[in-house]
Every structure is written in structure tokens, then in C-alpha cells.
Design an enzyme around this catalytic site. Structure first.
Site, short mmCIF file in Angstrom:
data_model
loop_
_atom_site.label_atom_id
_atom_site.label_comp_id
_atom_site.label_asym_id
_atom_site.label_seq_id
_atom_site.Cartn_x
_atom_site.Cartn_y
_atom_site.Cartn_z
N ARG A 135 10.56 14.82 -8.78
CA ARG A 135 9.39 14.67 -7.94
C ARG A 135 8.78 13.29 -8.13
O ARG A 135 8.86 12.71 -9.20
CB ARG A 135 8.34 15.72 -8.30
CG ARG A 135 8.65 17.12 -7.80
CD ARG A 135 7.49 18.07 -8.08
NE ARG A 135 7.29 18.26 -9.50
CZ ARG A 135 6.28 17.78 -10.19
NH1 ARG A 135 5.33 17.08 -9.59
NH2 ARG A 135 6.17 17.98 -11.48
N ASP A 154 8.26 30.32 -11.61
CA ASP A 154 7.58 29.06 -11.30
C ASP A 154 6.29 29.23 -10.50
O ASP A 154 5.34 28.50 -10.73
CB ASP A 154 8.55 28.15 -10.53
CG ASP A 154 8.14 26.68 -10.55
OD1 ASP A 154 7.71 26.20 -11.61
OD2 ASP A 154 8.26 26.01 -9.51
N CYS A 172 7.42 22.95 -19.88
CA CYS A 172 6.74 23.56 -21.03
C CYS A 172 7.12 25.02 -21.24
O CYS A 172 6.44 25.75 -21.96
CB CYS A 172 5.24 23.41 -20.89
SG CYS A 172 4.70 21.69 -21.09
N LYS A 194 7.08 23.46 -4.08
CA LYS A 194 5.79 22.94 -4.52
C LYS A 194 4.89 22.57 -3.33
O LYS A 194 3.67 22.79 -3.35
CB LYS A 194 5.98 21.72 -5.44
CG LYS A 194 6.83 22.01 -6.69
CD LYS A 194 6.21 23.06 -7.55
CE LYS A 194 6.43 22.99 -9.04
NZ LYS A 194 7.64 23.38 -9.69
N HIS A 239 0.85 28.02 -10.24
CA HIS A 239 2.08 27.52 -10.87
C HIS A 239 2.41 28.42 -12.07
O HIS A 239 2.25 28.01 -13.21
CB HIS A 239 1.81 26.07 -11.33
CG HIS A 239 3.03 25.32 -11.76
ND1 HIS A 239 2.97 24.21 -12.56
CD2 HIS A 239 4.33 25.51 -11.48
CE1 HIS A 239 4.19 23.74 -12.77
NE2 HIS A 239 5.04 24.51 -12.14
N TYR A 286 15.67 15.35 -3.18
CA TYR A 286 15.66 16.08 -4.46
C TYR A 286 14.57 17.14 -4.57
O TYR A 286 13.40 16.87 -4.29
CB TYR A 286 15.49 15.10 -5.63
CG TYR A 286 16.05 15.66 -6.92
CD1 TYR A 286 17.37 15.42 -7.28
CD2 TYR A 286 15.29 16.48 -7.74
CE1 TYR A 286 17.90 15.96 -8.44
CE2 TYR A 286 15.81 17.03 -8.90
CZ TYR A 286 17.12 16.76 -9.24
OH TYR A 286 17.65 17.30 -10.39
N SER A 333 4.96 21.53 -16.12
CA SER A 333 6.40 21.30 -15.97
C SER A 333 7.02 21.00 -17.35
O SER A 333 6.43 20.31 -18.16
CB SER A 333 6.65 20.10 -15.05
OG SER A 333 6.14 20.39 -13.77
N ARG A 382 19.35 20.13 -12.71
CA ARG A 382 18.87 21.49 -12.39
C ARG A 382 19.98 22.39 -11.87
O ARG A 382 20.99 21.92 -11.37
CB ARG A 382 17.78 21.40 -11.31
CG ARG A 382 16.56 20.58 -11.68
CD ARG A 382 15.37 21.44 -11.99
NE ARG A 382 14.27 20.69 -12.58
CZ ARG A 382 13.14 21.26 -12.97
NH1 ARG A 382 12.96 22.57 -12.81
NH2 ARG A 382 12.18 20.56 -13.51
P1 GTP Z 1 9.77 23.30 -14.88
O1 GTP Z 1 10.85 24.09 -14.22
O2 GTP Z 1 9.99 21.84 -14.86
O3 GTP Z 1 8.40 23.66 -14.36
O4 GTP Z 1 9.82 23.66 -16.49
P2 GTP Z 1 9.55 25.08 -17.20
O5 GTP Z 1 8.09 25.25 -17.46
O6 GTP Z 1 10.24 26.17 -16.47
O7 GTP Z 1 10.23 24.83 -18.64
P3 GTP Z 1 11.62 25.36 -19.21
O8 GTP Z 1 11.60 26.83 -19.49
O9 GTP Z 1 12.71 24.83 -18.37
O10 GTP Z 1 11.64 24.62 -20.63
C1 GTP Z 1 11.41 23.24 -20.77
C2 GTP Z 1 11.80 22.78 -22.16
O11 GTP Z 1 11.02 23.45 -23.15
C3 GTP Z 1 13.25 23.04 -22.51
O12 GTP Z 1 13.77 21.92 -23.19
C4 GTP Z 1 13.19 24.23 -23.45
O13 GTP Z 1 14.26 24.21 -24.35
C5 GTP Z 1 11.85 24.04 -24.15
N1 GTP Z 1 11.26 25.34 -24.55
C6 GTP Z 1 11.07 26.41 -23.75
N2 GTP Z 1 10.53 27.44 -24.45
C7 GTP Z 1 10.36 26.99 -25.71
C8 GTP Z 1 9.85 27.59 -26.92
O14 GTP Z 1 9.42 28.74 -26.96
N3 GTP Z 1 9.83 26.80 -28.04
C9 GTP Z 1 10.29 25.52 -28.02
N4 GTP Z 1 10.23 24.83 -29.15
N5 GTP Z 1 10.80 24.93 -26.92
C10 GTP Z 1 10.83 25.66 -25.78
C1 SPV Z 2 8.68 20.70 -11.54
O1 SPV Z 2 8.84 19.48 -11.61
O2 SPV Z 2 7.63 21.25 -11.88
C2 SPV Z 2 9.78 21.55 -11.02
C3 SPV Z 2 10.86 20.88 -10.32
O3 SPV Z 2 9.76 22.77 -11.12
S1 SPV Z 2 10.50 20.58 -8.67
O4 SPV Z 2 10.84 21.74 -7.88
O5 SPV Z 2 11.35 19.44 -8.31
O6 SPV Z 2 9.10 20.27 -8.50
MN MN Z 3 11.22 26.12 -14.56
#
Ligand code: GTP
Ligand code: SPV
Ligand code: MN
Length: 626
Positions: free
Chosen positions: A90, A305, A282, A238, A258, A229, A280, A399
């Protein structure tokens, strides 16, 4: 081979519009599609039906012309795309909320006058689809026939975007068939901004360095130019489901957030639904798909999401408007997230991951040791410890796009048009200090304040100083389609909406999986499947009276924290000092946080609700009394 002269082109265009007219009587839709065609001047118009055959035809064509690579037959119907190296995520700096006034967009959004923006974009879209096909995609965010769902129509000149939209939304004839003559829809114009002259060879990932991701909240429409993308191009995600929908939700008295949606079933077979907002990267996708380590406890996923929530008799119900996962690949492995690996075993599109010699995908963290050789996301030969080679095989924001229905831990109610009743709402971010593993709001107003104070430390992947705190209220900073001060007020107003049913309002919590040992810098909490221990505490707290301490919770100045031994740590090896640090409260750190929050809130001026200021004052008083 259509020549671009008026006669031939108009001929082809009107033929395709005939196809649209056969499928719908919605004149607003027909007119809008015609206008976009006149502006962008595609060689052809194609009305998407959303079928498997159509997906197959488009992926076959893209494989033939080198846009995507077919993976081996162990991962059926799956493909890899490599983006242009400049088009990988993004682009917040090119994202605009074009409300009629700058104040209505608020201080946290880019703004331009809507008419001025349209004048700016007109010459960019003018002829931008020459040499290409304009695909017309009717799509529904949310189950068809749900009173929470909304319909959009996206036109795009990218067949890869079409294939992604088929997975991420309910797209095609089914949507068109249920659209009535006068039904409204959110018009979404998308072009990669890379017209082709006759005979010109196409790039594998056409895009334009001059990008604009633009939202008109009053008009409820979207224009996106220059990117192919993710969140820039899949406009249902989004752009529609958060930025436009948050504005619709304010007017309609509902919430577009979100948030992931999961269910937790306990060892007695009782089930509760929980929604959680983390910024994002997290951990939303990982928590939504968590594999419970507690015997008898089960986590199931409705969404990872976005959540749309509406109140019925004081009870908040949520749907996931999406139909697929668009998840971060790096770090996803059989041990961290087995459910994700199963979900992407077939019918999946991958973007910017590495390709192994046997035509499968790989990314950092998938397996150890890494494959001896691979083709990296840029298309170059890659070796794990090759001479002078310290680059990543997969892009950090690479992704997967996969159907929700393929996740083994999918909740049986994920597609229920009524939505699922939400018992708890969780906020959280990456905080290496200050914030304990979990705490609970004292009441709704305090919970809204906790959402507003959500903040997260920048990771190495983002611009800015690593570790610097970024305020990201409700994890919505890049996604709120109107003035964020008004948005806080909207959240506060939900309490009145609940009327006499305030006991049915979800309980509000804050979690922090990312607190670190102040000496070693290592995470204090193991995270991932172990997070179910925290979910279990939250589950039980939903059944407790809010205003009192009990065996489970102790009232402190920041809210309720788990009483000693109230988090189930059975079978977990964690030492006493880690546990102590995980829950420690440091008054001066909290006062520092509060100061930072006050500075952040200053920008909202008189659009900041008085109640948020009250909450800050009250927290300060409570901290100072300790
Ligand atoms: P977006 O799709 O970008 O919105 O991200 P998201 O909020 O879905 O995060 P995602 O679950 O993809 O995790 C992002 C990063 O955080 C990855 O590198 C994970 O390995 C890490 N992560 C997720 N959960 C945990 C956790 O409970 N502990 C730790 N230490 N890392 C975590
Ligand atoms: C984010 O960046 O929070 C995502 C990926 O989940 S996107 O759909 O590209 O915004
Ligand atoms: Mn995600």
C-alpha cells in the site's frame, strides 16, 4: 485485433455493453460502465461472471504471456506473480480522502478538494486502458442477501486483479442477478495506468510510478490509478470495506473495523465470538487461525482483517465482508500457523514469494534449512548463503490470496448472513515495554479510550526509526474515511445505541504479545498458539460482573488485570521473573504514554470528544494516586 479508431472501437464497446444490458436493468450501472469506457478507451469490455472456468481461462492466458507462473501439481490451480519492484505494498502517501472539506477528512488523512482531484485524475485515466481489456466485476462485500452486506462494481484493466477479486470477494453473476433496477453500488475505477500502443510488448506487471488511491466519501466512490498490488488495487478490501464503509457506518449507526473475527469454544462446549484490531503486521491473521494449545479449547476463524458490525437489541453482530485471506507469507510455517498452510494448499495466488526448482513456493521462515537454490521475488537466482548474497528470497510483504473456505479451522457460521454475536473486542499492538500481556477496560467509555490509544512500535519493514511509537487508534489510522475525532465519537455513541442493554455490549480488552525482557531483548511471551491462554481469560471475564475485582481480575489504575494464577499456564514453561515482567506496571512509563497520547490528540482540536479528554484526565488521576 481491434484498431483504435472510433468506428471499430465504439462497435466493440457497444457490443460488450449489450452483454451487460442482457444481464442487468440497472441503468446507473450501465451508464457508469459506459462512462468509464469512454474515459479509459479499452480495446474490449468483458463482464466477469465469477466462474471457475473464467478463472481458469484468465490464469491460462496469464501463464501463456508470462504474467504468472503455474506451480507444480502438488499445489493444484496455484500461481506465482512477481510484481514490479516498485509496486510491493500500500502507498499511504498517495492515498487520499477527498471529502468536501479538509476538516471532514481530518488531520490524519491526505486531502484534496474532490473536484480538483477529479480534474487531476481525468488526464491520467484518459486512454489509460488502450490496448487492454476493461473487466467489469460486480462484487458483494459480505454474504449475498445479508442486511449488513454492500455491493460494489469494480472496473479494472488487470486480469490478475480479477483473479484476486474472485478469491477475496463474492464476485460475478450471482451479485448482478440479485441487484435490482434501482439498487445502489459503490463504483470503483481501477487502472494500472499503462496503456499499450499497437504491437507493443506488455510488461509482466504493468503499473505507473504516478499512483493515486482516491476515495470520495460523500459520493461513495473510489478511483485508483497506477498500482496492481493488494490494498491499492483490490478495491473491495481496504478502500471500500474500511475507508468508504467507515463513512457509511458513521451515517448508518454501524461499525466498519480493521478486525479479525474468531470463535473460542471452551472445554464445556460453550462458544463465544471475539473481534480484535491490531495494526498491519501485528498478528491478526495468526491469532484468527491460532491452533489452541489448551486441551478441550478450540479457536475457529470467521475473518482475519475486516469486520462489519451492527447492533440488534443492544447485541453487536459481526460479518466478515471478505471471502478470502490476503495474508503475509514470510514467517508462516507448519509450526507457527498450520491452518494457514492448509488453506494455501490449492487454488491460491502468491505474490512476490520465491520459486523453488520444482516449481513450488518458498519464503523466509517456511522451512529450515532453506532450499539450496531458488528464484527470488525479483526473478533472480538465489542461494541461502551465497557469496555476497544477503538478500531475502521473498519480499517481506509477499502475500498469499486463498479462499476462506479452505481453512481447516473455518467457523461454521463464517458465511451466516446474520453475522455472529460479539462478546469481546480486543485491541493491541507491538509494545516492547509498558503494556502488560492483557488488561480489561473498566467500562465502555474507558474501552473506547483504550481503542483510541492503540499504538505500535515501527518494525524494520516500515519507514521511520525502528522502535518508535506510532499512534494507530483502533488500528484504523491509514483506513478511517473521515475525521478521526468524529470516529472516536461514533464509537462512544454505541453505548447510547445499546439503550438499556449495556450489559450486552462487548467487553473490551487490550493485549500485548510483544513485550520484551528489558535486559535480553527477547520476547517474554511465546505467542501464537499459546495466545489461547489469554483468550481463555477473556472468555471467562465476559461472564463476570464488570465493576468488581474477583478471583480472576484485580482492579488497577489502568483497568482490570489478571489476578495471580488466573491465566491458565498449564503445560507452559515460563519462569517466574518473565511472568512478573510480563504483567508489571510502571507508573512513569504509563504517564509518559499518556503524555504522548495527549500530544497526538492535540491535532483533532475541538473534533476530539470531551469524553476522550475526560478519560485521559481520569487515568492520570488514578496513576498519580497509586
Ligand atoms: P496484515 O495482514 O498486514 O494486516 O498483518 P496481520 O495483522 O494479519 O499480522 P500477521 O498475523 O500476518 O503477523 C505479522 C507478523 O507478526 C508475523 O511476522 C508473525 O510471525 C508475527 N506474529 C504474529 N503473532 C505473533 C505472536 O503472537 N507473537 C510474536 N512474537 N509474533 C507474532
Ligand atoms: C495491510 O497492509 O494492512 C494489508 C495488506 O492487509 S493490503 O491489503 O495491501 O492493505
Ligand atoms: Mn493479515
Amino acid at each position: 485485433g481491434l484498431k483504435f479508431n472510433n468506428g471499430a472501437w465504439i462497435g466493440s464497446r457497444s457490443f460488450s455493453l449489450e452483454q451487460l444490458k442482457k444481464k442487468t436493468k440497472n441503468q446507473k450501472l450501465i451508464n457508469w460502465v459506459e462512462e468509464q469506457a469512454k474515459l479509459c478507451k479499452p480495446d474490449n469490455i468483458y463482464i466477469c461472471d465469477g466462474s471457475e472456468q473464467e478463472f481458469k481461462k484468465f490464469t491460462d492466458d496469464m501463464v501463456k504471456n508470462g504474467t504468472i507462473i503455474k506451480l507444480n501439481s502438488k499445489r493444484p490451480n496455484s500461481f506465482l506473480a512477481r510484481s514490479d519492484p516498485s509496486d510491493v505494498a500500500r502507498v499511504e502517501s498517495r492515498t487520499y480522502i477527498c471529502a468536501k472539506t479538509k476538516e471532514d477528512a481530518g488531520p490524519t488523512n491526505n486531502w484534496m478538494d474532490p473536484n480538483q482531484m477529479k480534474q487531476t485524475l481525468k488526464p491520467l485515466f484518459e486512454g489509460s486502458m488502450k490496448g487492454r481489456t476493461m473487466y467489469v466485476m460486480p462484487f458483494s462485500m459480505g454474504p449475498l442477501g445479508s442486511d449488513i452486506s454492500h455491493v460494489g462494481v469494480q472496473v479494472t484493466d488487470s486480469p490478475f486483479v480479477v483473479c484476486n477479486m474472485k478469491i477475496m470477494t463474492r464476485m460475478g453473476d450471482a451479485v448482478l442477478n440479485q441487484m435490482k433496477e434501482n439498487d445502489d453500488f459503490v463504483p470503483c475505477l481501477h487502472s494500472v495506468g499503462s496503456p499499450l500502443t499497437k504491437g507493443q510488448k506488455d510488461s509482466h506487471w504493468p503499473c505507473n510510478p504516478n499512483k493515486y488511491i482516491v476515495h470520495y466519501p460523500e459520493e461513495r466512490s473510489i478511483q485508483s490509478f497506477g498500482s496492481g498490488y493488494g490494498g491499492n488495487a483490490l478495491l473491495g478490501k481496504k478502500c471500500f470495506s474500511l475507508r468508504i464503509a467507515s463513512s457509511m457506518a458513521r451515517d448508518g449507526g454501524w461499525l466498519a473495523e480493521h478486525m479479525l473475527i474468531l470463535s473460542l469454544t471452551n472445554d464445556k462446549g460453550e462458544k463465544k465470538y471475539i473481534a480484535a484490531a491490531f495494526p498491519s503486521a501485528c498478528g491478526k491473521t495468526n491469532l484468527a487461525m491460532a491452533n489452541s494449545v489448551l486441551p478441550g479449547y478450540k479457536v475457529q476463524v470467521c475473518g482475519d482483517d475486516i469486520a462489519w458490525m451492527t447492533m440488534r437489541n443492544g447485541q453487536l453482530y459481526a460479518i466478515n465482508p471478505e471471502f478470502g485471506f490476503f495474508g503475509v507469507a514470510p514467517g508462516t510455517s507448519a509450526s507457527s500457523n498450520p491452518n494457514a498452510l492448509a488453506a494455501i494448499s490449492k487454488n491460491t495466488l502468491f505474490t512476490n514469494v520465491a520459486l523453488t526448482p520444482d516449481n513450488d513456493v518458498w519464503w523466509e521462515g517456511l522451512s529450515s534449512p532453506p532450499p539450496p537454490t531458488a528464484i527470488d521475488w525479483l526473478g533472480n537466482e538465489w542461494h541461502p548463503n551465497g557469496e555476497g548474497n544477503n538478500t531475502l528470497a521473498a519480499h517481506p510483504n509477499s502475500r498469499f490470496t486463498a479462499p476462506l473456505s479452505q481453512c481447516p479451522s473455518i467457523d461454521p457460521e463464517w458465511d451466516n448472513p446474520k453475522g455472529v454475536p460479539i462478546s469481546a473486542i480486543i485491541f493491541g499492538g507491538r509494545r516492547s515495554s509498558t503494556v502488560p500481556l492483557v488488561y480489561q477496560a473498566l467500562n465502555w467509555k474507558h474501552g473506547v479510550f483504550m481503542g483510541a490509544s492503540t499504538a505500535s512500535e515501527l518494525t524494520a519493514a516500515a519507514e521511520g526509526t525502528v522502535g518508535k511509537l506510532r499512534h494507530d487508534p483502533f488500528a484504523m489510522l491509514p483506513f478511517c474515511g473521515y475525521n478521526m475525532g468524529d470516529y472516536f465519537n461514533h464509537w462512544l455513541s454505541m453505548e447510547e445505541k445499546a439503550g438499556s442493554n449495556t450489559d450486552k455490549l462487548p467487553k473490551i480488552f487490550y493485549v500485548n504479545w510483544f513485550r520484551k525482557n528489558s535486559k535480553s531483548g527477547k520476547f517474554l511471551w511465546p505467542g501464537f498458539g499459546e495466545n489461547v491462554r489469554v483468550l481463555k481469560w477473556i472468555f471467562d471475564r465476559c461472564d463476570s460482573k464488570l465493576d468488581t475485582s474477583d478471583a480472576k481480575a484485580t482492579k488497577t489504575s489502568i483497568g482490570f488485570v489478571p489476578s495471580n494464577n488466573s491465566i491458565d499456564l498449564n503445560g507452559l514453561e515460563i519462569n517466574k521473573s518473565s511472568l512478573k515482567e510480563l504483567f508489571s506496571l510502571n507508573k512513569s512509563e504509563w504517564l509518559q504514554d499518556l503524555k504522548s497520547m495527549r500530544q497526538f490528540c492535540h491535532q483533532f482540536g475541538d473534533r476530539l470528544p470531551k469524553e476522550i479528554k475526560n478519560q485521559m484526565d481520569q487515568l492520570e488521576n488514578r496513576l498519580n494516586k497509586d
